[in-house]
Design a protein around this motif. Sequence first.
Motif, PDB file in Angstrom:
ATOM      1  N   PRO A  20       0.798  -1.228   0.000  1.00  0.00           N
ATOM      2  CA  PRO A  20       0.000   0.000   0.000  1.00  0.00           C
ATOM      3  C   PRO A  20       0.830   1.278   0.000  1.00  0.00           C
ATOM      4  CG  PRO A  20       0.061  -0.916   2.198  1.00  0.00           C
ATOM      5  CD  PRO A  20       0.766  -1.909   1.310  1.00  0.00           C
ATOM      6  N   LEU A  21       2.110   1.174   0.325  1.00  0.00           N
ATOM      7  CA  LEU A  21       2.928   2.366   0.456  1.00  0.00           C
ATOM      8  C   LEU A  21       3.928   2.497  -0.686  1.00  0.00           C
ATOM      9  CD1 LEU A  21       3.744   2.289   4.272  1.00  0.00           C
ATOM     10  CD2 LEU A  21       1.712   3.118   3.100  1.00  0.00           C
ATOM     11  N   SER A  22       4.210   3.723  -1.024  1.00  0.00           N
ATOM     12  CA  SER A  22       5.180   4.021  -2.070  1.00  0.00           C
ATOM     13  C   SER A  22       6.505   4.431  -1.430  1.00  0.00           C
ATOM     14  CB  SER A  22       4.661   5.165  -2.939  1.00  0.00           C
ATOM     15  OG  SER A  22       4.654   6.370  -2.189  1.00  0.00           O
ATOM     16  N   PRO A  23       7.569   4.512  -2.223  1.00  0.00           N
ATOM     17  CA  PRO A  23       8.840   5.024  -1.674  1.00  0.00           C
ATOM     18  C   PRO A  23       8.677   6.416  -1.062  1.00  0.00           C
ATOM     19  CG  PRO A  23       9.228   3.959  -3.777  1.00  0.00           C
ATOM     20  CD  PRO A  23       7.739   4.013  -3.597  1.00  0.00           C
ATOM     21  N   GLU A  24       7.800   7.245  -1.637  1.00  0.00           N
ATOM     22  CA  GLU A  24       7.561   8.582  -1.086  1.00  0.00           C
ATOM     23  C   GLU A  24       6.939   8.501   0.310  1.00  0.00           C
ATOM     24  OE1 GLU A  24       6.697   7.601  -4.098  1.00  0.00           O
ATOM     25  OE2 GLU A  24       8.046   8.794  -5.354  1.00  0.00           O
ATOM     26  N   ASP A  25       6.072   7.501   0.497  1.00  0.00           N
ATOM     27  CA  ASP A  25       5.459   7.327   1.815  1.00  0.00           C
ATOM     28  C   ASP A  25       6.509   6.960   2.859  1.00  0.00           C
ATOM     29  OD1 ASP A  25       2.814   7.826   0.973  1.00  0.00           O
ATOM     30  OD2 ASP A  25       2.640   5.783   0.213  1.00  0.00           O
ATOM     31  N   TYR A  26       7.412   6.063   2.483  1.00  0.00           N
ATOM     32  CA  TYR A  26       8.466   5.683   3.417  1.00  0.00           C
ATOM     33  C   TYR A  26       9.394   6.855   3.703  1.00  0.00           C
ATOM     34  CZ  TYR A  26       7.046   0.805   3.113  1.00  0.00           C
ATOM     35  OH  TYR A  26       6.329  -0.363   3.189  1.00  0.00           O
ATOM     36  N   ARG A  27       9.568   7.734   2.723  1.00  0.00           N
ATOM     37  CA  ARG A  27      10.403   8.919   2.950  1.00  0.00           C
ATOM     38  C   ARG A  27       9.742   9.832   3.980  1.00  0.00           C
ATOM     39  NH1 ARG A  27      13.393  11.449   4.816  1.00  0.00           N
ATOM     40  NH2 ARG A  27      14.729  13.118   4.037  1.00  0.00           N
ATOM     41  N   ARG A  28       8.415   9.899   3.955  1.00  0.00           N
ATOM     42  CA  ARG A  28       7.717  10.696   4.960  1.00  0.00           C
ATOM     43  C   ARG A  28       7.956  10.119   6.357  1.00  0.00           C
ATOM     44  NH1 ARG A  28       1.560  11.730   3.672  1.00  0.00           N
ATOM     45  NH2 ARG A  28       1.557   9.607   2.858  1.00  0.00           N
ATOM     46  N   ALA A 115      -5.934  -0.792  18.411  1.00  0.00           N
ATOM     47  CA  ALA A 115      -5.571  -0.621  17.002  1.00  0.00           C
ATOM     48  C   ALA A 115      -4.321   0.226  16.803  1.00  0.00           C
ATOM     49  CB  ALA A 115      -6.742   0.013  16.240  1.00  0.00           C
ATOM     50  N   GLY A 116      -4.034   1.129  17.727  1.00  0.00           N
ATOM     51  CA  GLY A 116      -2.863   1.989  17.590  1.00  0.00           C
ATOM     52  C   GLY A 116      -3.142   3.270  16.832  1.00  0.00           C
ATOM     53  N   VAL A 117      -3.896   3.171  15.709  1.00  0.00           N
ATOM     54  CA  VAL A 117      -4.270   4.331  14.892  1.00  0.00           C
ATOM     55  C   VAL A 117      -5.724   4.161  14.470  1.00  0.00           C
ATOM     56  CG1 VAL A 117      -3.833   5.647  12.784  1.00  0.00           C
ATOM     57  CG2 VAL A 117      -1.918   4.599  14.007  1.00  0.00           C
ATOM     58  N   VAL A 118      -6.542   5.207  14.683  1.00  0.00           N
ATOM     59  CA  VAL A 118      -7.964   5.172  14.318  1.00  0.00           C
ATOM     60  C   VAL A 118      -8.344   6.533  13.741  1.00  0.00           C
ATOM     61  CG1 VAL A 118     -10.332   4.889  15.162  1.00  0.00           C
ATOM     62  CG2 VAL A 118      -8.495   3.511  16.157  1.00  0.00           C
ATOM     63  N   SER A 152       5.744   3.904  31.956  1.00  0.00           N
ATOM     64  CA  SER A 152       6.142   5.314  31.924  1.00  0.00           C
ATOM     65  C   SER A 152       5.068   6.233  31.371  1.00  0.00           C
ATOM     66  CB  SER A 152       7.427   5.472  31.098  1.00  0.00           C
ATOM     67  OG  SER A 152       8.479   4.730  31.659  1.00  0.00           O
ATOM     68  N   GLY A 153       3.905   5.680  31.004  1.00  0.00           N
ATOM     69  CA  GLY A 153       2.820   6.495  30.482  1.00  0.00           C
ATOM     70  C   GLY A 153       2.539   6.223  29.020  1.00  0.00           C
ATOM     71  N   VAL A 154       1.800   7.138  28.397  1.00  0.00           N
ATOM     72  CA  VAL A 154       1.442   6.994  26.992  1.00  0.00           C
ATOM     73  C   VAL A 154       1.667   8.323  26.273  1.00  0.00           C
ATOM     74  CG1 VAL A 154      -0.344   5.282  27.533  1.00  0.00           C
ATOM     75  CG2 VAL A 154      -0.978   7.691  27.267  1.00  0.00           C
ATOM     76  N   LEU A 155       1.807   8.228  24.956  1.00  0.00           N
ATOM     77  CA  LEU A 155       1.872   9.408  24.100  1.00  0.00           C
ATOM     78  C   LEU A 155       0.672   9.346  23.171  1.00  0.00           C
ATOM     79  CD1 LEU A 155       3.985  11.752  23.599  1.00  0.00           C
ATOM     80  CD2 LEU A 155       4.571  10.516  21.512  1.00  0.00           C
ATOM     81  N   TRP A 156      -0.139  10.399  23.179  1.00  0.00           N
ATOM     82  CA  TRP A 156      -1.356  10.484  22.379  1.00  0.00           C
ATOM     83  C   TRP A 156      -1.170  11.555  21.319  1.00  0.00           C
ATOM     84  CZ3 TRP A 156      -5.176  13.708  20.689  1.00  0.00           C
ATOM     85  CH2 TRP A 156      -6.418  13.154  20.363  1.00  0.00           C
ATOM     86  N   VAL A 157      -1.422  11.200  20.053  1.00  0.00           N
ATOM     87  CA  VAL A 157      -1.240  12.137  18.946  1.00  0.00           C
ATOM     88  C   VAL A 157      -2.557  12.296  18.201  1.00  0.00           C
ATOM     89  CG1 VAL A 157       0.059  12.646  16.839  1.00  0.00           C
ATOM     90  CG2 VAL A 157       1.160  11.380  18.705  1.00  0.00           C
ATOM     91  N   GLY A 158      -3.036  13.530  18.091  1.00  0.00           N
ATOM     92  CA  GLY A 158      -4.248  13.818  17.337  1.00  0.00           C
ATOM     93  C   GLY A 158      -3.901  14.572  16.059  1.00  0.00           C
ATOM     94  N   LEU A 159      -4.543  14.214  14.948  1.00  0.00           N
ATOM     95  CA  LEU A 159      -4.219  14.771  13.637  1.00  0.00           C
ATOM     96  C   LEU A 159      -5.492  15.216  12.929  1.00  0.00           C
ATOM     97  CD1 LEU A 159      -2.024  11.678  12.778  1.00  0.00           C
ATOM     98  CD2 LEU A 159      -1.103  13.901  13.448  1.00  0.00           C
ATOM     99  N   ASP A 172      -2.846   7.074   4.042  1.00  0.00           N
ATOM    100  CA  ASP A 172      -2.280   7.780   5.182  1.00  0.00           C
ATOM    101  C   ASP A 172      -2.379   6.944   6.453  1.00  0.00           C
ATOM    102  OD1 ASP A 172      -1.365   9.978   3.877  1.00  0.00           O
ATOM    103  OD2 ASP A 172      -2.597  11.430   4.959  1.00  0.00           O
ATOM    104  N   LEU A 173      -3.471   6.211   6.614  1.00  0.00           N
ATOM    105  CA  LEU A 173      -3.594   5.334   7.781  1.00  0.00           C
ATOM    106  C   LEU A 173      -2.490   4.285   7.781  1.00  0.00           C
ATOM    107  CD1 LEU A 173      -7.406   4.570   8.260  1.00  0.00           C
ATOM    108  CD2 LEU A 173      -5.928   5.974   9.697  1.00  0.00           C
ATOM    109  N   ALA A 174      -2.207   3.736   6.600  1.00  0.00           N
ATOM    110  CA  ALA A 174      -1.144   2.729   6.496  1.00  0.00           C
ATOM    111  C   ALA A 174       0.205   3.348   6.844  1.00  0.00           C
ATOM    112  CB  ALA A 174      -1.117   2.149   5.084  1.00  0.00           C
ATOM    113  N   VAL A 175       0.447   4.571   6.368  1.00  0.00           N
ATOM    114  CA  VAL A 175       1.709   5.242   6.669  1.00  0.00           C
ATOM    115  C   VAL A 175       1.808   5.524   8.172  1.00  0.00           C
ATOM    116  CG1 VAL A 175       3.143   7.262   6.225  1.00  0.00           C
ATOM    117  CG2 VAL A 175       1.799   6.291   4.376  1.00  0.00           C
ATOM    118  N   LEU A 176       0.714   5.967   8.774  1.00  0.00           N
ATOM    119  CA  LEU A 176       0.725   6.276  10.204  1.00  0.00           C
ATOM    120  C   LEU A 176       0.994   5.029  11.047  1.00  0.00           C
ATOM    121  CD1 LEU A 176      -2.263   8.780  10.439  1.00  0.00           C
ATOM    122  CD2 LEU A 176       0.168   9.302  10.747  1.00  0.00           C
TER     123      LEU A 176
END
Length: 267
Positions: A20-28, A115-118, A152-159, A172-176
Amino acid sequence: MTIALPGPAPRPRPLPADEPLSPEDYRRVVGVVEAVDHAGDLAEFRERLVTALRSWFGYSGVTVLHGETAADAVDRGCGVLAGYSAEFLATYAAQGWEREDPFRDEGFLQRLAEAGVVRLTDISEGARFREEFLVPRGIADKAAMLIDAAPSGVLWVGLAVPDGVGRVSDRDLAVLRVLRRHLTPLAVEQLARNRSREASRGDWDLTPREWDVADLAAQGLTNRQIAARLFIGVDTVKKHLTRVLAATSCGSRTQLALLFTTRGTPS
């Protein structure tokens, strides 16, 4: 002495046909990881992560919070965010959207932990929040990422993605998800170091937000600069700083900076 390796010259492994990912995605992914890899502490890690996610992914708003649990991180809002106007945040609080926000729901946080990412548009109970609050304010969709660094806790990231882009894409979900795997060891290390650092100053009895203000003040930032970093009001910074100076028995920012320097590294 040079030794020749037997066999044919190796070739790079081709991506699977269904990759699902391109080389550009991995560069991100690499770009974000490189941006945070050498952060000196958790505060710098959070800020670098916010900047990198906005730069490499184009997210209109990014929030990076930490706490004992996901619910703790979201409720206390200890961390940094960028891309949200003061009007947006004021309306969110004044109109009670905090109670409607599905990202604060216990069921969602459990799903995120698994899931890790939703993304928001995959949650049926988030439709009203999205259509009546986010979309009219230029946000088409949101995604959340959780990194568990227990104990040690958690890190929560909202986008947040801007209106006109549509939902957070499957790509983008796959990249995340790939990015999360690479960020996890770095976040775990930063959260563990932060926990040790706070433990070495346990007698100061500061809240997580007061720690943020104290750290930035000790680095020489003005009240206005601290407010901009933490996205809180200048008066709020002053209140926190007054509490910090009292708790640390410091009479000035200079004394606070010196105290942070002398006690900055746990023994």
